[in-house]
Enzyme design. Sequence first.
Site, short mmCIF file in Angstrom:
data_model
loop_
_atom_site.label_atom_id
_atom_site.label_comp_id
_atom_site.label_asym_id
_atom_site.label_seq_id
_atom_site.Cartn_x
_atom_site.Cartn_y
_atom_site.Cartn_z
CG HIS A 57 -6.15 -3.25 8.60
ND1 HIS A 57 -7.15 -4.18 8.62
CD2 HIS A 57 -5.02 -3.90 8.91
CE1 HIS A 57 -6.65 -5.36 8.94
NE2 HIS A 57 -5.36 -5.21 9.13
NE ARG A 91 2.10 -2.41 18.62
CZ ARG A 91 2.05 -3.04 19.78
NH1 ARG A 91 2.06 -4.36 19.82
NH2 ARG A 91 1.95 -2.38 20.90
CG ASN A 96 -2.08 -0.96 1.04
OD1 ASN A 96 -2.68 -1.06 -0.02
ND2 ASN A 96 -2.37 -1.69 2.09
#
Length: 125
Positions: free
Chosen positions: A113, A95, A18
Amino acid sequence: MSERPRKTAILISGSGSNLQSFIDRAACGDIDLDLCVVFSNKPDAYGLTRARDAGIAVECLEHGDYPDRELFDRAVAAVLDRYSPDLIVLAGFMRILSPWFVEHYEGRILNIHPALLPAYPGLDT
């Protein structure tokens, strides 16, 4: 477009596929971003190599070096704040961020995400 490109920090944990899209789009002018730093919590993340190859500053702190999530996030913010980013892009940063971090960058975080968090975390969503 804005008066100046938005200073953007991109956070990654892995290969940086990405990230590469952001690098390519910024280079050809499709997006108005100044990619000022790429940060990873994993020193062997290939995305750091992609960033270096593109002439973007890289930073890394390993989360295992910190006793808890918030202390790690505060250390990350101290690193990122040196670059004065307008925008924080989570591009495969694996995370969960502490409430402190989210509040510190309120209104400036974009998570790309693909998971529907928190119900479906991880890569195999």
